[in-house]
Design a protein around this motif. Structure first.
Motif, mmCIF file in Angstrom:
data_model
loop_
_atom_site.group_PDB
_atom_site.id
_atom_site.type_symbol
_atom_site.label_atom_id
_atom_site.label_comp_id
_atom_site.label_asym_id
_atom_site.label_seq_id
_atom_site.Cartn_x
_atom_site.Cartn_y
_atom_site.Cartn_z
ATOM 1 N N LEU A 1 0.934 -1.141 -0.120
ATOM 2 C CA LEU A 1 0.126 0.038 -0.247
ATOM 3 C C LEU A 1 0.704 1.283 -0.150
ATOM 4 C CD1 LEU A 1 -2.718 1.098 0.115
ATOM 5 C CD2 LEU A 1 -2.724 1.136 2.401
ATOM 6 N N ASP A 2 1.998 1.448 0.858
ATOM 7 C CA ASP A 2 2.851 2.394 0.830
ATOM 8 C C ASP A 2 3.373 2.601 -0.652
ATOM 9 O OD1 ASP A 2 2.343 2.955 3.414
ATOM 10 O OD2 ASP A 2 4.129 2.097 4.237
ATOM 11 N N PHE A 3 3.777 1.213 -1.184
ATOM 12 C CA PHE A 3 4.457 1.458 -2.564
ATOM 13 C C PHE A 3 3.305 2.380 -3.505
ATOM 14 C CE2 PHE A 3 4.496 -0.133 -6.933
ATOM 15 C CZ PHE A 3 5.548 0.229 -7.408
ATOM 16 N N LEU A 4 2.244 1.893 -3.551
ATOM 17 C CA LEU A 4 1.118 2.369 -4.399
ATOM 18 C C LEU A 4 0.900 3.719 -3.895
ATOM 19 C CD1 LEU A 4 -1.362 -0.691 -4.577
ATOM 20 C CD2 LEU A 4 0.381 0.084 -6.488
ATOM 21 N N LEU A 5 0.837 4.113 -2.720
ATOM 22 C CA LEU A 5 0.749 5.557 -2.267
ATOM 23 C C LEU A 5 1.734 6.310 -2.707
ATOM 24 C CD1 LEU A 5 -1.047 4.964 1.118
ATOM 25 C CD2 LEU A 5 -2.273 5.792 -1.204
ATOM 26 N N THR A 6 2.846 6.005 -2.926
ATOM 27 C CA THR A 6 3.905 6.781 -3.417
ATOM 28 C C THR A 6 4.514 6.600 -4.746
ATOM 29 O OG1 THR A 6 5.673 5.430 -2.252
ATOM 30 C CG2 THR A 6 4.350 7.116 -0.970
ATOM 31 N N ARG A 7 4.068 5.753 -5.528
ATOM 32 C CA ARG A 7 4.786 5.347 -6.814
ATOM 33 C C ARG A 7 4.444 6.711 -7.598
ATOM 34 N NH1 ARG A 7 4.003 5.207 -11.835
ATOM 35 N NH2 ARG A 7 1.991 6.133 -11.723
ATOM 36 N N GLN A 8 5.546 6.769 -8.397
ATOM 37 C CA GLN A 8 5.445 7.743 -9.632
ATOM 38 C C GLN A 8 6.263 7.149 -10.671
ATOM 39 O OE1 GLN A 8 6.719 10.974 -6.789
ATOM 40 N NE2 GLN A 8 8.559 11.458 -8.390
ATOM 41 N N SER A 9 6.054 7.853 -11.883
ATOM 42 C CA SER A 9 6.604 7.292 -12.928
ATOM 43 C C SER A 9 8.155 8.276 -13.162
ATOM 44 C CB SER A 9 5.913 7.548 -14.326
ATOM 45 O OG SER A 9 4.810 6.799 -14.239
ATOM 46 N N ARG A 10 8.985 7.924 -13.980
ATOM 47 C CA ARG A 10 10.218 8.570 -13.972
ATOM 48 C C ARG A 10 10.349 9.102 -15.513
ATOM 49 N NH1 ARG A 10 10.111 6.493 -9.399
ATOM 50 N NH2 ARG A 10 11.921 6.458 -7.960
ATOM 51 N N PRO A 11 10.729 9.986 -15.903
ATOM 52 C CA PRO A 11 10.799 10.631 -17.326
ATOM 53 C C PRO A 11 11.757 9.612 -18.114
ATOM 54 C CG PRO A 11 11.653 12.414 -15.861
ATOM 55 C CD PRO A 11 11.340 11.090 -14.890
ATOM 56 N N ALA A 12 11.164 9.069 -19.003
ATOM 57 C CA ALA A 12 11.800 8.025 -20.157
ATOM 58 C C ALA A 12 12.898 8.520 -20.465
ATOM 59 C CB ALA A 12 10.778 7.660 -20.969
ATOM 60 N N LYS A 13 13.018 9.865 -20.938
ATOM 61 C CA LYS A 13 14.006 10.469 -21.742
ATOM 62 C C LYS A 13 15.184 10.365 -20.858
ATOM 63 C CE LYS A 13 12.445 15.206 -20.913
ATOM 64 N NZ LYS A 13 11.782 16.124 -21.394
ATOM 65 N N PHE B 1 16.411 7.769 -18.646
ATOM 66 C CA PHE B 1 16.661 6.286 -18.493
ATOM 67 C C PHE B 1 18.051 6.243 -19.335
ATOM 68 C CE2 PHE B 1 12.153 4.793 -17.946
ATOM 69 C CZ PHE B 1 11.874 5.537 -16.990
ATOM 70 N N THR B 2 18.827 5.424 -18.412
ATOM 71 C CA THR B 2 20.204 5.153 -18.962
ATOM 72 C C THR B 2 20.267 3.491 -18.541
ATOM 73 O OG1 THR B 2 21.235 5.332 -16.647
ATOM 74 C CG2 THR B 2 21.130 7.176 -18.157
ATOM 75 N N LEU B 3 21.288 3.308 -19.093
ATOM 76 C CA LEU B 3 21.780 1.883 -19.001
ATOM 77 C C LEU B 3 22.362 1.539 -17.594
ATOM 78 C CD1 LEU B 3 23.711 0.958 -22.395
ATOM 79 C CD2 LEU B 3 21.676 0.034 -21.732
ATOM 80 N N PRO B 4 21.994 0.485 -16.999
ATOM 81 C CA PRO B 4 21.622 -1.087 -17.612
ATOM 82 C C PRO B 4 20.143 -1.025 -17.657
ATOM 83 C CG PRO B 4 22.341 -1.312 -15.261
ATOM 84 C CD PRO B 4 22.745 -0.016 -15.443
ATOM 85 N N ALA C 1 16.730 4.887 -13.665
ATOM 86 C CA ALA C 1 16.256 6.206 -13.639
ATOM 87 C C ALA C 1 17.341 6.860 -12.608
ATOM 88 C CB ALA C 1 15.041 6.177 -12.947
ATOM 89 N N PRO C 2 18.082 7.843 -13.275
ATOM 90 C CA PRO C 2 19.116 8.495 -12.505
ATOM 91 C C PRO C 2 18.608 9.421 -11.355
ATOM 92 C CG PRO C 2 18.970 9.523 -14.516
ATOM 93 C CD PRO C 2 18.025 8.379 -14.612
ATOM 94 N N LEU C 3 17.212 9.863 -11.500
ATOM 95 C CA LEU C 3 16.748 10.907 -10.501
ATOM 96 C C LEU C 3 15.357 10.504 -10.143
ATOM 97 C CD1 LEU C 3 14.624 13.000 -12.331
ATOM 98 C CD2 LEU C 3 17.018 13.435 -13.234
ATOM 99 N N THR C 4 14.834 11.016 -9.215
ATOM 100 C CA THR C 4 13.318 10.827 -8.859
ATOM 101 C C THR C 4 12.883 12.261 -9.088
ATOM 102 O OG1 THR C 4 13.702 8.951 -7.288
ATOM 103 C CG2 THR C 4 11.589 10.074 -7.077
ATOM 104 N N PRO C 5 11.826 12.599 -9.760
ATOM 105 C CA PRO C 5 11.258 14.181 -9.889
ATOM 106 C C PRO C 5 10.390 14.331 -8.904
ATOM 107 C CG PRO C 5 10.204 12.482 -11.575
ATOM 108 C CD PRO C 5 11.311 11.634 -10.582
ATOM 109 N N PRO C 6 10.437 15.309 -8.483
ATOM 110 C CA PRO C 6 9.436 15.709 -7.589
ATOM 111 C C PRO C 6 8.129 15.440 -7.826
ATOM 112 C CG PRO C 6 10.271 17.793 -8.876
ATOM 113 C CD PRO C 6 10.783 16.510 -9.300
ATOM 114 N N ASP C 7 7.220 15.031 -6.883
ATOM 115 C CA ASP C 7 5.877 14.540 -7.172
ATOM 116 C C ASP C 7 5.117 15.690 -7.638
ATOM 117 O OD1 ASP C 7 4.155 12.786 -7.213
ATOM 118 O OD2 ASP C 7 3.230 12.877 -4.923
ATOM 119 N N ARG C 8 4.240 15.261 -8.633
ATOM 120 C CA ARG C 8 3.384 16.074 -9.158
ATOM 121 C C ARG C 8 2.100 16.289 -8.225
ATOM 122 N NH1 ARG C 8 -0.810 13.242 -11.540
ATOM 123 N NH2 ARG C 8 -0.088 11.121 -12.338
#
Length: 192
Positions: A9-21, A23-26, A171-178
Motif C-alpha cells: 500500500l505504501d508503494f502504491l501511495l508513493t509510486r510515480q513514473s520517471r521521465p523515460a528520456k 533512463f540510462t543503462l543498464p 532512472a538517475p533521478l526521482t522527479p518531484p511529485d506532481r
C-alpha cells in the motif's frame, strides 16, 4: 479489520513514473524481465481470454522502429516536431515493452472489458518494473495509432492495437511529485 500489506500500500501511495528520456543503462536482462512480465499478466481477465500480449523491444528493434517512425511521419506530411517526437521515443529508449490489446471473439466478455484488461496490464507492468527497482514510464505517441507503423513495425493484426508502451531502464533521478487528484472532486459516496 483485514490483514494489510502495508509495504504494498505504501508503494502504491508513493509510486510515480520517471521521465523515460532520462533512463540510462543498464536495463533489465531477459531473466530479470520475466517476473515483471509475469506480474503484468496477473490482471483481471474475465473468461481467461488473454486479450493482450507483450512485445519486448530491445535496442536494435528500437533503432528500426525509430527509422520507421521517421519515414511514416514524412509520408504523412507531419511537421518537424512530430517527426522528432515519433522518432525520439524509440531512439532514446534502451528497452520498451509494448502491451498489445488483442481482443478475442467472445459471446460473454465484451470487447471494452478486454480493452480495460489490456490497460490494466500496462499499469501492472509499470508498477512491477518500478517495484523491481527500475525506472518505468508509460508512453504512447502518434506511432501507436498509425496502422501502417503498427502492422509493418510490430506485426500487429488488423484487430490488434497498442494499449501502451512501457519504457524501462535505470532512472538517475526521482522527479518531484506532481499534484495528485483531489478526492473531494472525483469521489461520490452513495449510501442508498
Amino acid at each position: 479489520m483485514p490483514d494489510q500489506n502495508t509495504a504494498a500500500l505504501d508503494f502504491l501511495l508513493t509510486r510515480q513514473s520517471r521521465p523515460a528520456k532520462t533512463f540510462t543503462l543498464p536495463v533489465p536482462s531477459r531473466d530479470e524481465l520475466i517476473p515483471i512480465l509475469t506480474a503484468a499478466a496477473r490482471v483481471p481477465d474475465h473468461g481467461k481470454l488473454e486479450p493482450w500480449r507483450f512485445i519486448v523491444l530491445e535496442k536494435p528493434a528500437l533503432r528500426r522502429l525509430a527509422d520507421l517512425a521517421e519515414a511514416r511521419a514524412i509520408e504523412k506530411g507531419l511537421d518537424a516536431e512530430q517527426v522528432a517526437k515519433g522518432r525520439g521515443q524509440f531512439d532514446a529508449s534502451h528497452l520498451a515493452v509494448v502491451v498489445v490489446a488483442s481482443p478475442k471473439p467472445s459471446p460473454k466478455i465484451p470487447e471494452i472489458e478486454q480493452t480495460l484488461s489490456a490497460g490494466a496490464a500496462c499499469l501492472a507492468l509499470l508498477n512491477a518494473a518500478t517495484a523491481a527497482g527500475w525506472g518505468a514510464n508509460w508512453l504512447s505517441g502518434w506511432p501507436s495509432y498509425d496502422r501502417r507503423f503498427l502492422e509493418q513495425g510490430l506485426g500487429l493484426t488488423p484487430e490488434e492495437f497498442v494499449a501502451g508502451i512501457v519504457h524501462i531502464g535505470t532512472a538517475p533521478l526521482t522527479p518531484p511529485d506532481r499534484p495528485r487528484p483531489d478526492l473531494g472532486r472525483i469521489v461520490a459516496w452513495v449510501g442508498a
